[in-house]
Design a protein around this motif. Structure first.
Motif, PDB file in Angstrom:
ATOM      1  N   ASN A 203       0.816  -1.206   0.000  1.00 15.54           N
ATOM      2  CA  ASN A 203       0.000   0.000   0.000  1.00 15.54           C
ATOM      3  C   ASN A 203       0.852   1.259   0.000  1.00 15.54           C
ATOM      4  O   ASN A 203       0.488   2.268  -0.618  1.00 15.54           O
ATOM      5  CB  ASN A 203      -0.961  -0.010   1.194  1.00 15.54           C
ATOM      6  CG  ASN A 203      -2.172  -0.888   0.941  1.00 15.54           C
ATOM      7  OD1 ASN A 203      -2.713  -0.923  -0.158  1.00 15.54           O
ATOM      8  ND2 ASN A 203      -2.615  -1.599   1.966  1.00 15.54           N
ATOM      9  N   ALA A 204       1.981   1.232   0.678  1.00 13.89           N
ATOM     10  CA  ALA A 204       2.888   2.379   0.641  1.00 13.89           C
ATOM     11  C   ALA A 204       3.597   2.491  -0.707  1.00 13.89           C
ATOM     12  O   ALA A 204       3.942   3.595  -1.154  1.00 13.89           O
ATOM     13  CB  ALA A 204       3.906   2.280   1.774  1.00 13.89           C
ATOM     14  N   TYR A 205       3.816   1.349  -1.358  1.00 13.97           N
ATOM     15  CA  TYR A 205       4.458   1.361  -2.672  1.00 13.97           C
ATOM     16  C   TYR A 205       3.600   2.088  -3.707  1.00 13.97           C
ATOM     17  O   TYR A 205       4.130   2.717  -4.624  1.00 13.97           O
ATOM     18  CB  TYR A 205       4.727  -0.080  -3.115  1.00 13.97           C
ATOM     19  CG  TYR A 205       5.423  -0.248  -4.447  1.00 13.97           C
ATOM     20  CD1 TYR A 205       6.437   0.611  -4.865  1.00 13.97           C
ATOM     21  CD2 TYR A 205       5.071  -1.301  -5.292  1.00 13.97           C
ATOM     22  CE1 TYR A 205       7.069   0.433  -6.087  1.00 13.97           C
ATOM     23  CE2 TYR A 205       5.696  -1.488  -6.507  1.00 13.97           C
ATOM     24  CZ  TYR A 205       6.693  -0.622  -6.909  1.00 13.97           C
ATOM     25  OH  TYR A 205       7.317  -0.793  -8.116  1.00 13.97           O
ATOM     26  N   LYS A 206       2.290   2.018  -3.563  1.00 14.80           N
ATOM     27  CA  LYS A 206       1.399   2.659  -4.543  1.00 14.80           C
ATOM     28  C   LYS A 206       1.703   4.150  -4.706  1.00 14.80           C
ATOM     29  O   LYS A 206       1.958   4.609  -5.819  1.00 14.80           O
ATOM     30  CB  LYS A 206      -0.062   2.439  -4.163  1.00 14.80           C
ATOM     31  CG  LYS A 206      -0.507   0.996  -4.176  1.00 14.80           C
ATOM     32  CD  LYS A 206      -1.910   0.886  -3.589  1.00 14.80           C
ATOM     33  CE  LYS A 206      -2.312  -0.545  -3.328  1.00 14.80           C
ATOM     34  NZ  LYS A 206      -3.637  -0.625  -2.698  1.00 14.80           N
ATOM     35  N   PRO A 207       1.652   4.966  -3.631  1.00 16.48           N
ATOM     36  CA  PRO A 207       1.975   6.382  -3.821  1.00 16.48           C
ATOM     37  C   PRO A 207       3.430   6.622  -4.179  1.00 16.48           C
ATOM     38  O   PRO A 207       3.737   7.557  -4.936  1.00 16.48           O
ATOM     39  CB  PRO A 207       1.618   7.019  -2.478  1.00 16.48           C
ATOM     40  CG  PRO A 207       1.608   5.908  -1.505  1.00 16.48           C
ATOM     41  CD  PRO A 207       1.182   4.693  -2.269  1.00 16.48           C
ATOM     42  N   ALA A 208       4.334   5.786  -3.665  1.00 20.65           N
ATOM     43  CA  ALA A 208       5.739   5.951  -4.039  1.00 20.65           C
ATOM     44  C   ALA A 208       5.915   5.757  -5.542  1.00 20.65           C
ATOM     45  O   ALA A 208       6.630   6.519  -6.207  1.00 20.65           O
ATOM     46  CB  ALA A 208       6.607   4.963  -3.259  1.00 20.65           C
ATOM     47  N   LEU A 209       5.251   4.736  -6.086  1.00 22.46           N
ATOM     48  CA  LEU A 209       5.347   4.491  -7.526  1.00 22.46           C
ATOM     49  C   LEU A 209       4.693   5.616  -8.311  1.00 22.46           C
ATOM     50  O   LEU A 209       5.216   6.060  -9.341  1.00 22.46           O
ATOM     51  CB  LEU A 209       4.700   3.146  -7.868  1.00 22.46           C
ATOM     52  CG  LEU A 209       4.755   2.728  -9.334  1.00 22.46           C
ATOM     53  CD1 LEU A 209       6.193   2.661  -9.842  1.00 22.46           C
ATOM     54  CD2 LEU A 209       4.060   1.383  -9.535  1.00 22.46           C
TER      55      LEU A 209
ATOM     56  N   GLY B 215      -5.432   4.901  -1.589  1.00 25.03           N
ATOM     57  CA  GLY B 215      -6.303   5.322  -2.677  1.00 25.03           C
ATOM     58  C   GLY B 215      -6.528   6.815  -2.678  1.00 25.03           C
ATOM     59  O   GLY B 215      -6.545   7.459  -3.740  1.00 25.03           O
ATOM     60  N   THR B 216      -6.700   7.398  -1.498  1.00 26.96           N
ATOM     61  CA  THR B 216      -6.861   8.846  -1.389  1.00 26.96           C
ATOM     62  C   THR B 216      -5.628   9.567  -1.904  1.00 26.96           C
ATOM     63  O   THR B 216      -5.733  10.571  -2.615  1.00 26.96           O
ATOM     64  CB  THR B 216      -7.124   9.233   0.083  1.00 26.96           C
ATOM     65  OG1 THR B 216      -8.271   8.543   0.548  1.00 26.96           O
ATOM     66  CG2 THR B 216      -7.346  10.726   0.223  1.00 26.96           C
ATOM     67  N   ILE B 217      -4.464   9.054  -1.567  1.00 28.52           N
ATOM     68  CA  ILE B 217      -3.219   9.674  -2.030  1.00 28.52           C
ATOM     69  C   ILE B 217      -3.121   9.599  -3.546  1.00 28.52           C
ATOM     70  O   ILE B 217      -2.736  10.573  -4.210  1.00 28.52           O
ATOM     71  CB  ILE B 217      -2.003   9.017  -1.359  1.00 28.52           C
ATOM     72  CG1 ILE B 217      -2.062   9.202   0.164  1.00 28.52           C
ATOM     73  CG2 ILE B 217      -0.704   9.608  -1.909  1.00 28.52           C
ATOM     74  CD1 ILE B 217      -1.003   8.418   0.919  1.00 28.52           C
ATOM     75  N   LEU B 218      -3.467   8.452  -4.126  1.00 25.96           N
ATOM     76  CA  LEU B 218      -3.412   8.324  -5.583  1.00 25.96           C
ATOM     77  C   LEU B 218      -4.364   9.312  -6.254  1.00 25.96           C
ATOM     78  O   LEU B 218      -4.010   9.952  -7.251  1.00 25.96           O
ATOM     79  CB  LEU B 218      -3.751   6.897  -6.004  1.00 25.96           C
ATOM     80  CG  LEU B 218      -2.725   5.820  -5.662  1.00 25.96           C
ATOM     81  CD1 LEU B 218      -3.238   4.450  -6.112  1.00 25.96           C
ATOM     82  CD2 LEU B 218      -1.369   6.108  -6.287  1.00 25.96           C
ATOM     83  N   LEU B 219      -5.570   9.440  -5.732  1.00 27.87           N
ATOM     84  CA  LEU B 219      -6.524  10.394  -6.294  1.00 27.87           C
ATOM     85  C   LEU B 219      -5.990  11.820  -6.186  1.00 27.87           C
ATOM     86  O   LEU B 219      -6.118  12.616  -7.132  1.00 27.87           O
ATOM     87  CB  LEU B 219      -7.868  10.268  -5.580  1.00 27.87           C
ATOM     88  CG  LEU B 219      -8.675   9.005  -5.885  1.00 27.87           C
ATOM     89  CD1 LEU B 219      -9.778   8.817  -4.845  1.00 27.87           C
ATOM     90  CD2 LEU B 219      -9.267   9.066  -7.289  1.00 27.87           C
TER      91      LEU B 219
END
Length: 203
Positions: free
Chosen positions: A15-21, A70-74
């Protein structure tokens, strides 16, 4: 208050990798702060005071604090103008895949990996998670047999959200030999300019 992006996470966290990526793919500078998950830093002290969920990731940007991947990605899609949706109908598709990822893919694949690689899980729980994980991976395969990325011909935050746990399927003992479309999609994600591994982005 700085406008710097500050991402709190841990290299083991998908889950942390998502915003890092997402930050890497959009060439957005950020500062990474490691949260000591094995030492349970997330459950108390200053971190818990800032994040009621006691989880990673957490990201701050100016006055904004976000505590769900998900909020961070949005937020990053809106800030950067990249990997977002192409209109209201497409936005619904992207959102569906993001909500589904946490309900099915993360539970089935992410939790299977955790209970196999990090702590020893009960065999009955592993069997239950395997059922969910196989269903999730079959769902991905069915979609990716029809589209290059999850919602069409271009990657979105839905692909980023789903990729970060789908990439771990083999580590969770899922057989990907019968899911060539998903394997090819993972390869396409890793060919995107700026892609890097968790170790590259969160250490």
């Amino acid at each position: 208050m700085t406008d710097e992006y500050v991402l709190h996470g841990h290299v083991r966290s998908g889950n942390a990798y998502k915003p890092a990526l997402m930050l890497a793919l959009t060439d957005t500078p950020y500062r990474f702060v490691e949260v000591d998950l094995p030492g349970a830093e997330q459950t108390g002290g200053d971190y818990r005071a800032k994040n009621v969920f006691a989880k990673v990731p957490m990201m701050t940007h100016g006055q904004a604090t976000m505590r769900q991947s998900g909020t961070i990605l949005l937020y990053l899609a809106a800030q950067t103008g990249q990997f977002g949706s192409a209109g209201p109908a497409h936005r619904l598709q992207v959102s569906e895949w993001m909500f589904w990822e946490q309900e099915r893919l993360f539970v089935g694949v992410g939790r299977s990996r955790f209970f196999r690689k990090v702590v020893t899980g009960d065999p009955a729980v592993l069997d239950w998670l395997a059922t969910i994980g196989n269903d999730a991976l079959d769902t991905l395969e069915a979609q990716l047999n029809t589209t290059e990325f999850l919602t069409g011909s271009a990657a979105t935050i839905a692909d980023i959200a789903c990729y970060c746990y789908a990439r771990l399927a083999e580590e969770a003992d899922f057989d990907m030999s019968s899911r060539p479309a998903t394997v090819a999609w993972r390869d396409r994600m890793e060919a995107l300019p700026g892609w890097a591994s968790p170790a590259d982005l969160m250490t």
